[in-house]
Design a protein around this motif. Structure first.
Motif, PDB file in Angstrom:
ATOM      1  N   SER A  74       0.839  -1.216   0.000  1.00  0.00           N
ATOM      2  CA  SER A  74       0.000   0.000   0.000  1.00  0.00           C
ATOM      3  C   SER A  74       0.869   1.260   0.000  1.00  0.00           C
ATOM      4  N   ASN A  75       2.027   1.206   0.664  1.00  0.00           N
ATOM      5  CA  ASN A  75       2.961   2.349   0.604  1.00  0.00           C
ATOM      6  C   ASN A  75       3.455   2.555  -0.820  1.00  0.00           C
ATOM      7  N   ALA A  76       3.824   1.419  -1.466  1.00  0.00           N
ATOM      8  CA  ALA A  76       4.351   1.518  -2.844  1.00  0.00           C
ATOM      9  C   ALA A  76       3.302   2.160  -3.750  1.00  0.00           C
ATOM     10  N   ILE A  77       2.036   1.774  -3.559  1.00  0.00           N
ATOM     11  CA  ILE A  77       0.961   2.357  -4.389  1.00  0.00           C
ATOM     12  C   ILE A  77       0.798   3.835  -4.025  1.00  0.00           C
ATOM     13  N   CYS A 119       8.565   8.635  -5.426  1.00  0.00           N
ATOM     14  CA  CYS A 119       9.380   9.835  -5.192  1.00  0.00           C
ATOM     15  C   CYS A 119      10.719   9.537  -4.509  1.00  0.00           C
ATOM     16  N   GLY A 120      10.826   8.344  -3.908  1.00  0.00           N
ATOM     17  CA  GLY A 120      12.091   8.015  -3.227  1.00  0.00           C
ATOM     18  C   GLY A 120      12.218   8.700  -1.855  1.00  0.00           C
ATOM     19  N   ILE A 121      13.222   8.293  -1.137  1.00  0.00           N
ATOM     20  CA  ILE A 121      13.403   8.837   0.232  1.00  0.00           C
ATOM     21  C   ILE A 121      14.834   9.338   0.387  1.00  0.00           C
ATOM     22  N   LYS A 136      15.857   6.268   9.691  1.00  0.00           N
ATOM     23  CA  LYS A 136      14.836   6.435  10.737  1.00  0.00           C
ATOM     24  C   LYS A 136      13.450   5.982  10.296  1.00  0.00           C
ATOM     25  N   ILE A 137      13.351   5.608   9.061  1.00  0.00           N
ATOM     26  CA  ILE A 137      12.025   5.395   8.479  1.00  0.00           C
ATOM     27  C   ILE A 137      11.224   4.284   9.170  1.00  0.00           C
ATOM     28  N   PHE A 138      11.947   3.317   9.789  1.00  0.00           N
ATOM     29  CA  PHE A 138      11.251   2.202  10.446  1.00  0.00           C
ATOM     30  C   PHE A 138      10.891   2.515  11.892  1.00  0.00           C
ATOM     31  N   PHE A 157       6.099   6.288  14.487  1.00  0.00           N
ATOM     32  CA  PHE A 157       5.580   7.637  14.204  1.00  0.00           C
ATOM     33  C   PHE A 157       6.422   8.417  13.189  1.00  0.00           C
ATOM     34  N   TYR A 158       7.520   7.797  12.707  1.00  0.00           N
ATOM     35  CA  TYR A 158       8.388   8.592  11.826  1.00  0.00           C
ATOM     36  C   TYR A 158       7.756   8.754  10.454  1.00  0.00           C
ATOM     37  N   ARG A 159       7.732   9.994  10.002  1.00  0.00           N
ATOM     38  CA  ARG A 159       7.182  10.277   8.670  1.00  0.00           C
ATOM     39  C   ARG A 159       8.098  11.282   7.986  1.00  0.00           C
ATOM     40  N   VAL A 160       8.198  11.133   6.671  1.00  0.00           N
ATOM     41  CA  VAL A 160       8.982  12.131   5.925  1.00  0.00           C
ATOM     42  C   VAL A 160       8.012  13.225   5.523  1.00  0.00           C
ATOM     43  N   GLU A 161       8.281  14.429   6.013  1.00  0.00           N
ATOM     44  CA  GLU A 161       7.360  15.529   5.688  1.00  0.00           C
ATOM     45  C   GLU A 161       8.099  16.534   4.808  1.00  0.00           C
ATOM     46  N   LYS A 205      -0.792  11.897   3.566  1.00  0.00           N
ATOM     47  CA  LYS A 205      -0.916  11.806   5.034  1.00  0.00           C
ATOM     48  C   LYS A 205      -0.836  10.352   5.487  1.00  0.00           C
ATOM     49  N   GLY A 206      -0.401  10.139   6.679  1.00  0.00           N
ATOM     50  CA  GLY A 206      -0.349   8.786   7.234  1.00  0.00           C
ATOM     51  C   GLY A 206      -0.099   8.861   8.720  1.00  0.00           C
ATOM     52  N   THR A 207       0.067   7.695   9.357  1.00  0.00           N
ATOM     53  CA  THR A 207       0.248   7.682  10.813  1.00  0.00           C
ATOM     54  C   THR A 207       1.713   7.483  11.213  1.00  0.00           C
ATOM     55  N   LEU A 240       5.518   1.100   8.693  1.00  0.00           N
ATOM     56  CA  LEU A 240       6.847   0.484   8.574  1.00  0.00           C
ATOM     57  C   LEU A 240       7.359  -0.009   9.930  1.00  0.00           C
ATOM     58  N   HIS A 241       6.978   0.702  10.978  1.00  0.00           N
ATOM     59  CA  HIS A 241       7.398   0.261  12.319  1.00  0.00           C
ATOM     60  C   HIS A 241       6.793  -1.123  12.623  1.00  0.00           C
ATOM     61  N   LEU A 242       5.531  -1.286  12.219  1.00  0.00           N
ATOM     62  CA  LEU A 242       4.877  -2.585  12.444  1.00  0.00           C
ATOM     63  C   LEU A 242       5.545  -3.677  11.597  1.00  0.00           C
ATOM     64  N   GLY A 298      12.769   6.226  -7.085  1.00  0.00           N
ATOM     65  CA  GLY A 298      11.922   5.194  -6.495  1.00  0.00           C
ATOM     66  C   GLY A 298      12.587   4.514  -5.316  1.00  0.00           C
ATOM     67  N   SER A 299      11.842   3.586  -4.690  1.00  0.00           N
ATOM     68  CA  SER A 299      12.371   2.921  -3.485  1.00  0.00           C
ATOM     69  C   SER A 299      12.148   1.417  -3.579  1.00  0.00           C
ATOM     70  N   THR A 300      12.993   0.709  -2.874  1.00  0.00           N
ATOM     71  CA  THR A 300      12.788  -0.741  -2.734  1.00  0.00           C
ATOM     72  C   THR A 300      12.756  -1.049  -1.246  1.00  0.00           C
TER      73      THR A 300
HETATM   74  P1  ADP Z   1       2.655   6.231   6.800  1.00  0.00           P
HETATM   75  O1  ADP Z   1       1.392   5.770   7.411  1.00  0.00           O
HETATM   76  O2  ADP Z   1       2.954   7.656   7.099  1.00  0.00           O
HETATM   77  O3  ADP Z   1       2.832   5.858   5.420  1.00  0.00           O
HETATM   78  P2  ADP Z   1       4.802   4.379   7.180  1.00  0.00           P
HETATM   79  O4  ADP Z   1       5.493   3.890   8.433  1.00  0.00           O
HETATM   80  O5  ADP Z   1       4.188   3.329   6.348  1.00  0.00           O
HETATM   81  O6  ADP Z   1       3.764   5.465   7.648  1.00  0.00           O
HETATM   82  O7  ADP Z   1       5.859   5.152   6.366  1.00  0.00           O
HETATM   83  C1  ADP Z   1       6.684   6.087   6.996  1.00  0.00           C
HETATM   84  C2  ADP Z   1       7.120   7.137   5.991  1.00  0.00           C
HETATM   85  O8  ADP Z   1       7.982   6.537   5.039  1.00  0.00           O
HETATM   86  C3  ADP Z   1       6.050   7.736   5.176  1.00  0.00           C
HETATM   87  O9  ADP Z   1       5.561   8.918   5.789  1.00  0.00           O
HETATM   88  C4  ADP Z   1       6.682   8.035   3.854  1.00  0.00           C
HETATM   89  O10 ADP Z   1       7.154   9.349   3.851  1.00  0.00           O
HETATM   90  C5  ADP Z   1       7.834   7.102   3.759  1.00  0.00           C
HETATM   91  N1  ADP Z   1       7.588   5.973   2.821  1.00  0.00           N
HETATM   92  C6  ADP Z   1       7.132   4.730   3.093  1.00  0.00           C
HETATM   93  N2  ADP Z   1       7.077   3.964   1.996  1.00  0.00           N
HETATM   94  C7  ADP Z   1       7.510   4.750   0.985  1.00  0.00           C
HETATM   95  C8  ADP Z   1       7.682   4.542  -0.437  1.00  0.00           C
HETATM   96  N3  ADP Z   1       7.398   3.367  -1.006  1.00  0.00           N
HETATM   97  N4  ADP Z   1       8.157   5.575  -1.157  1.00  0.00           N
HETATM   98  C9  ADP Z   1       8.436   6.750  -0.617  1.00  0.00           C
HETATM   99  N5  ADP Z   1       8.289   7.014   0.725  1.00  0.00           N
HETATM  100  C10 ADP Z   1       7.821   6.026   1.486  1.00  0.00           C
END
Ligand code: ADP
Length: 599
Positions: free
Chosen positions: A493-496, A527-529, A536-538, A541-545, A552-554, A558-560, A582-584
């Motif tokens: 769902s993140n990838a989509i 868009c990539g990260i 820190k992405i895992f 509550f961490y989100r890239v803003e 928007k998301g919670t 990824l932590h789960l 992009g991201s893998t």
């Molecule tokens: P969220 O509910 O905010 O998506 P996640 O833990 O799933 O929470 O993801 C954390 C953050 O990682 C997201 O806010 C997003 O910025 C980044 N992220 C996750 N998956 C991707 C992806 N496939 N491509 C780009 N950014 C991603």
């Protein structure tokens, strides 16, 4: 530098006083002795004059007794002359008859008779008459010049002066020598005491040229110095041991500790504090803590230390001053508390530094989470209410196709809501740590295919296509299918979510480089990260803003995934990404996990 005292010391004053008194005494004694001697000489001289006069009187009567009257004068004259010639002391001789008339006088040719004849004495001339009775026929007066007394008293005076001057000189010399010697020994002692006072215990003085009490004093000093040295060595060992222990404890504390004295000078700083404040010993030790600049060049302690000093100590003791400072990318919590000696005297203060970067970040993320969740919940709830309300009131006005479309939206929003609630519930369940995960040997490929199928509807909305690359004959692995499904669901769902329209998502299932693992990855063209966020992405509550991450998301998904894979399946998660390309995201699961982790 030591200020030199130019005024005369008490010791020197005493010496000078002694010298003056002894000089006065010697002079007094000399005057007394000379006067005494002169008096005695005068007495002896007078006696000599009297004897001489008497002898002359007797002799004169005797020699003129049987001489004719007309020869008497010449006889007396000849006798007088011979006496005067034989004695230099006689200034004049005068004969008088019984009527005190001068019958003969002889004097030496002195310019001033009165001056020469200092002493005069007279004696009666007694002769036997016809009856043999002594009768007075006149008198003889002898004047003595006093030259001998003058010579003697002069010589005496001179020799006395020489004797007393020599005595005075010897006395003064002895006193001076003695003073110099005593002063030298005293200054030697003074030097020694100074050395001891600067901590040079064990310093000894040379007693070679000393004697008596000074020698005893120097020996006592040397003894004291050696004892102090021994005592110091014993104490230094003890103190070093104590200090080493204390330092070892201080240095191994994870929190930073900075100790300042009463004048704000940093006297001690442990390794953790140096690391936190990004300084070396020489940059901070013995400097004023107020002068410390953070990375922005701000005097971050100045104001707080002043506030600390303005507050009564008992208040500070019970409720230490707390504040945060920022150094580099760290946030440090500083706690200042006063420091007291054993006698309860205030001696300075201790600053404890605690790295709260993570806590502050989590706090920030938590408040972001709450606002995100509220926002996320509000959208589907609003949509649901509007659609249900419309259907409830106007469903009869719409055709079947429109109604179906309405239900589809309601269904989608309900599913979104459910996912979110599930995420939150999963999070609190997993955080609680009492989850039991049952696993069974499963072929993971069908699980992946099933999840992709479920995502198809979502993907079609953005015209996204999936491709699966699976390695043939992948071994079965022990997994909890439900939780792995949820993890895959999150990644897909993140990838989509983060892929552009018409994007392509590749899902791989293959043996990892380490063949003990099966690796699953989801590659998108989103868009990539940026690099700094990838670590820190895992985290919870961490989100890239930023501009590209506007979805928007919670911040829980990824932590789960991480908890499911690493905690419950002993695997590992990874991410590779390049902003714009992009991201893998993916994970590796062990084929034969070691089951020793609490579930
Ligand atoms: P969220 O509910 O905010 O998506 P996640 O833990 O799933 O929470 O993801 C954390 C953050 O990682 C997201 O806010 C997003 O910025 C980044 N992220 C996750 N998956 C991707 C992806 N496939 N491509 C780009 N950014 C991603």
């Amino acid at each position: 530098m030591e200020k030199r005292n130019l005024s005369i010391s008490t010791q020197n004053k005493l010496i000078l006083l002694g010298l003056v008194i002894s000089t006065l005494l010697i002079v007094g004694l000399a005057v007394f002795a000379i006067t005494n001697i002169q008096q005695k000489i005068s007495e002896v001289y007078s006696g000599f004059g009297e004897i001489l006069t008497k002898t002359l009187a007797i002799e004169s009567v005797e020699i003129t007794k049987d001489v004719q009257e007309f020869d008497k004068f010449s006889t007396l004259q000849a006798h007088t002359k011979s006496i005067m010639d034989s004695n230099n002391e006689i200034a004049f001789i005068e004969f008088q008859n019984d009527k005190n008339e001068v019958i003969y006088s002889s004097k030496k040719d002195f310019p001033n008779r009165a001056k020469q004849a200092l002493i005069t004495s007279s004696s009666q001339l007694l002769a036997d008459n016809a009856d043999g009775i002594k009768i007075n026929i006149g008198k003889v007066i002898v004047g003595l010049s006093g030259g001998a007394t003058k010579d003697i008293s002069h010589a005496t005076k001179n020799s006395m002066l020489v004797v007393f001057t020599v005595a005075w000189l010897v006395f003064t010399f002895v006193i001076l020598i003695n003073t110099i010697l005593i002063t030298r020994e005293l200054s030697m002692l003074h030097h020694g005491v100074k050395k001891i006072s600067t901590g040079a215990f064990g310093y000894t003085l040379d007693d070679k040229n000393t004697s008596g009490e000074i020698k005893d004093l120097i020996n006592a000093f040397n003894d004291m110095s050696l004892r102090l040295h021994q005592y110091e060595e014993k104490n230094v060992d003890q103190l070093t041991l104590e200090r080493n222990k204390f330092e070892a404890v201080l240095m191994s504390i994870v929190n930073g500790v900075v100790v300042c004295d009463n004048y704000d000078n940093v006297v001690l700083v442990n390794n953790a504090a140096k690391k936190m404040l990004e300084v070396e010993d020489e940059q901070i030790l013995n400097t004023k803590i107020q002068m410390y600049c953070d990375t922005d060049g701000e005097l971050c302690f100045k104001e707080k230390i002043e506030q600390f000093k303005d507050t009564p100590l008992d208040i500070m003791e019970n409720k230490p001053l707390e504040f945060n400072i920022e150094v580099g990318d760290k946030i440090l919590k500083c706690v200042i508390s006063p420091m007291f000696s054993k006698n309860q005297d205030y001696v300075g203060y201790v600053i404890v530094l605690i790295d709260v970067t993570k806590e502050v970040e989590i706090d920030k993320m938590k408040s972001n989470f709450i606002s995100n969740v509220s926002h996320e919940l509000r959208t589907p709830v609003t949509v649901l209410r509007t659609y249900i309300d419309t259907l409830y009131n106007h469903s009869d006005d719409f055709d079947e196709k429109t109604n179906k479309e309405f239900f589809e939206v309601i269904n989608k929003e309900a599913a979104r809501l459910q996912k979110m609630v599930n995420d939150i519930l999963d999070f609190s369940r997993l955080e609680a740590g009492n989850v039991k995960v049952e696993k069974e040997m499963t072929n993971i490929v069908p699980v992946i295919e099933q999840e992709i199928k479920c995502m198809q509807v979502l993907a079609e909305e953005k015209n996204i296509t999936f491709s699966i690359i699976k390695e043939p004959n992948l071994p079965d692995i022990p997994i909890n299918v439900d939780s792995i499904e949820r993890a895959l669901n999150n990644l897909l769902s993140n990838a989509i979510k983060y892929s552009p329209e018409n994007g392509r998502i590749k899902v791989r299932a293959e043996l990892a480089k380490d063949p003990a693992y099966v690796e699953i990855s989801v590659e998108d063209q989103g868009c990539g990260i940026p690099e700094e966020h990838q670590k820190k992405i895992f985290e919870r509550f961490y989100r890239v803003e930023n501009d590209t991450h506007t979805v928007k998301g919670t911040g829980l998904g990824l932590h789960l995934v991480k908890i499911t894979i690493e905690k419950h399946h002993q695997g590992e998660v990874f991410v590779k990404s390049k902003p714009g390309d992009g991201s893998t995201f993916g994970f590796r699961l062990p084929i034969n996990p070691v089951e020793n982790v609490e579930e």
